[in-house]
Design a protein around this motif. Sequence first.
Motif, PDB file in Angstrom:
ATOM      1  N   ASP A  86      55.943   1.256  89.433  1.00  0.00           N
ATOM      2  CA  ASP A  86      54.389   1.191  90.070  1.00  0.00           C
ATOM      3  C   ASP A  86      53.980   2.575  90.505  1.00  0.00           C
ATOM      4  O   ASP A  86      52.753   2.991  90.361  1.00  0.00           O
ATOM      5  CB  ASP A  86      54.224   0.169  90.944  1.00  0.00           C
ATOM      6  CG  ASP A  86      54.972  -1.163  90.517  1.00  0.00           C
ATOM      7  OD1 ASP A  86      54.229  -1.810  89.494  1.00  0.00           O
ATOM      8  OD2 ASP A  86      55.414  -1.940  91.186  1.00  0.00           O
ATOM      9  N   ILE A  87      54.473   3.288  91.446  1.00  0.00           N
ATOM     10  CA  ILE A  87      54.061   4.611  91.791  1.00  0.00           C
ATOM     11  C   ILE A  87      55.443   5.563  91.794  1.00  0.00           C
ATOM     12  O   ILE A  87      56.577   5.445  92.000  1.00  0.00           O
ATOM     13  CB  ILE A  87      54.244   4.424  93.352  1.00  0.00           C
ATOM     14  CG1 ILE A  87      52.856   3.161  93.697  1.00  0.00           C
ATOM     15  CG2 ILE A  87      53.526   5.819  94.145  1.00  0.00           C
ATOM     16  CD1 ILE A  87      52.648   3.191  95.215  1.00  0.00           C
ATOM     17  N   LEU A 100      57.900   8.480  83.950  1.00  0.00           N
ATOM     18  CA  LEU A 100      58.358   7.607  84.745  1.00  0.00           C
ATOM     19  C   LEU A 100      57.636   6.534  85.131  1.00  0.00           C
ATOM     20  O   LEU A 100      57.958   5.414  85.753  1.00  0.00           O
ATOM     21  CB  LEU A 100      58.898   8.250  86.099  1.00  0.00           C
ATOM     22  CG  LEU A 100      60.001   9.342  85.994  1.00  0.00           C
ATOM     23  CD1 LEU A 100      60.364   9.886  87.232  1.00  0.00           C
ATOM     24  CD2 LEU A 100      61.318   8.659  85.208  1.00  0.00           C
ATOM     25  N   VAL A 101      56.095   6.706  84.852  1.00  0.00           N
ATOM     26  CA  VAL A 101      55.319   5.540  85.419  1.00  0.00           C
ATOM     27  C   VAL A 101      55.283   4.286  84.547  1.00  0.00           C
ATOM     28  O   VAL A 101      54.947   3.125  84.783  1.00  0.00           O
ATOM     29  CB  VAL A 101      53.688   6.044  85.317  1.00  0.00           C
ATOM     30  CG1 VAL A 101      53.650   7.314  86.353  1.00  0.00           C
ATOM     31  CG2 VAL A 101      53.442   6.681  83.882  1.00  0.00           C
ATOM     32  N   ALA A 140      63.725   4.326  94.018  1.00  0.00           N
ATOM     33  CA  ALA A 140      64.523   5.145  93.418  1.00  0.00           C
ATOM     34  C   ALA A 140      64.310   6.319  93.694  1.00  0.00           C
ATOM     35  O   ALA A 140      63.227   6.905  93.817  1.00  0.00           O
ATOM     36  CB  ALA A 140      64.414   4.664  91.796  1.00  0.00           C
ATOM     37  N   ASP A 141      65.573   7.195  93.781  1.00  0.00           N
ATOM     38  CA  ASP A 141      65.322   8.739  93.986  1.00  0.00           C
ATOM     39  C   ASP A 141      65.429   9.291  92.436  1.00  0.00           C
ATOM     40  O   ASP A 141      66.471   9.076  91.734  1.00  0.00           O
ATOM     41  CB  ASP A 141      66.277   9.450  95.109  1.00  0.00           C
ATOM     42  CG  ASP A 141      67.760   8.949  94.606  1.00  0.00           C
ATOM     43  OD1 ASP A 141      67.777   7.867  93.891  1.00  0.00           O
ATOM     44  OD2 ASP A 141      68.510   9.985  94.646  1.00  0.00           O
ATOM     45  N   VAL A 142      64.566  10.279  92.341  1.00  0.00           N
ATOM     46  CA  VAL A 142      64.612  10.953  90.930  1.00  0.00           C
ATOM     47  C   VAL A 142      64.237  12.512  91.091  1.00  0.00           C
ATOM     48  O   VAL A 142      63.248  12.793  91.956  1.00  0.00           O
ATOM     49  CB  VAL A 142      63.472  10.316  90.052  1.00  0.00           C
ATOM     50  CG1 VAL A 142      64.149   8.924  89.564  1.00  0.00           C
ATOM     51  CG2 VAL A 142      62.190  10.176  90.608  1.00  0.00           C
ATOM     52  N   LEU A 178      50.176   7.102  89.009  1.00  0.00           N
ATOM     53  CA  LEU A 178      50.336   5.512  88.624  1.00  0.00           C
ATOM     54  C   LEU A 178      49.477   5.379  87.406  1.00  0.00           C
ATOM     55  O   LEU A 178      48.774   6.078  86.970  1.00  0.00           O
ATOM     56  CB  LEU A 178      49.747   4.742  89.741  1.00  0.00           C
ATOM     57  CG  LEU A 178      49.892   4.797  91.386  1.00  0.00           C
ATOM     58  CD1 LEU A 178      48.918   6.092  91.779  1.00  0.00           C
ATOM     59  CD2 LEU A 178      49.535   3.510  91.907  1.00  0.00           C
ATOM     60  N   ARG A 179      49.953   4.158  86.640  1.00  0.00           N
ATOM     61  CA  ARG A 179      49.335   3.791  85.608  1.00  0.00           C
ATOM     62  C   ARG A 179      47.964   3.163  86.293  1.00  0.00           C
ATOM     63  O   ARG A 179      48.058   2.700  87.081  1.00  0.00           O
ATOM     64  CB  ARG A 179      50.108   2.593  84.575  1.00  0.00           C
ATOM     65  CG  ARG A 179      51.073   3.495  83.641  1.00  0.00           C
ATOM     66  CD  ARG A 179      51.638   2.506  82.925  1.00  0.00           C
ATOM     67  NE  ARG A 179      51.443   1.072  82.869  1.00  0.00           N
ATOM     68  CZ  ARG A 179      52.223   0.120  81.873  1.00  0.00           C
ATOM     69  NH1 ARG A 179      52.961   0.658  81.079  1.00  0.00           N
ATOM     70  NH2 ARG A 179      51.826  -1.121  82.061  1.00  0.00           N
ATOM     71  N   PRO A 180      46.944   3.185  85.305  1.00  0.00           N
ATOM     72  CA  PRO A 180      45.586   2.764  85.939  1.00  0.00           C
ATOM     73  C   PRO A 180      45.536   0.980  86.118  1.00  0.00           C
ATOM     74  O   PRO A 180      44.981   0.759  87.236  1.00  0.00           O
ATOM     75  CB  PRO A 180      44.531   3.029  84.744  1.00  0.00           C
ATOM     76  CG  PRO A 180      45.148   4.202  83.990  1.00  0.00           C
ATOM     77  CD  PRO A 180      46.754   4.123  84.231  1.00  0.00           C
ATOM     78  N   ASP A 181      46.434   0.686  85.354  1.00  0.00           N
ATOM     79  CA  ASP A 181      46.358  -1.026  85.546  1.00  0.00           C
ATOM     80  C   ASP A 181      47.047  -1.320  86.844  1.00  0.00           C
ATOM     81  O   ASP A 181      46.740  -2.137  87.565  1.00  0.00           O
ATOM     82  CB  ASP A 181      46.915  -1.858  84.270  1.00  0.00           C
ATOM     83  CG  ASP A 181      48.374  -1.290  83.946  1.00  0.00           C
ATOM     84  OD1 ASP A 181      48.579   0.058  84.080  1.00  0.00           O
ATOM     85  OD2 ASP A 181      49.263  -2.151  83.918  1.00  0.00           O
TER      86      ASP A 181
END
Length: 305
Positions: free
Chosen positions: A140-141, A135-136, A123-125, A272-275
């Motif tokens: 995922d990234i 947005l995280v 997706a472009d943001v 990213l989120r750590p998980d």
Amino acid sequence: MDHRHLALLWELSERGTVTAVARATHRTPSAVSQQLRTAQREFGVPLVEPDGRGLRLTEAGQVLAAGGRELARVTERIQAAWDGFLGQPTGRVTVAALPSAASVLLPGVLDELSAGAIELQCADVDVAESAYAELVGDHDIVIAHSLTRRAPAGTEGLVSIRLAREPLDIALDVDHPLARRTELTPDLLADQEWVGVPIGFPFDTVRLAVEAANGAEVRVVQRIRDNLLVEALIEGTERVAVLPRFTCPHSPQVVLRPLRVVDAARYIFAILRPDRAERLAVRTVLDSLQHHASRLTQGLPGSRP
């Protein structure tokens, strides 16, 4: 102890409102509220309390939300180990990316991963620097940018990996009088018409630096987010703008000139989120992004589409 309740509390700590949690988890707000009440009965203490028109976690809720975060990391770590045992990363990886960076990074990544079992959804943001961290929760990234060596604001507690440093140059029409120079200084830009970006967007700091060096404001005639549109608005005119060196320009009628004295650059990050950073599929995509970012900054063949 129901792990789903821990996950729910973590989602609430990350997203801030019941409505946002409901939207992200594909439930109704009333269903989320009901699950929160069930969780409170299970643990026997208040986990949320009124905060204006919304809710916030109590101290007990924060403890359990932290447990939900750790549980998610462990779960993803186990999944990564299992994928490693099977010998192939699998699954969907979602990427939200700044368009200018995405245009030169994602084609190579998609091509590299096309033979594997990873489904890459992009997706472009294009948002203000401070909004990328939000947005995280849904991707995922997130590929973002910052005008400092530090990751964008609000990314504390997230995994932030710097992909590239990209100089920011002054963009001009090829026939602009200043285009004959090999580099520019702030004083040469004082009387120019500028096509700028919205206030709060990273490139605007270059305009502010030029104004500080000159001791006077420049004349901004338009504020535009899209780099292609910026190019179109300066082509054939004597307007100037700020564009990134590696990812622009696309038009042969637009040239870039470095700005001396002002240290103008942006830093491209993956956050990213750590998980989610534990997932083997996510790490595989991240490795590919780092590889193509290094090729871009080194000017290697195939680094641009």
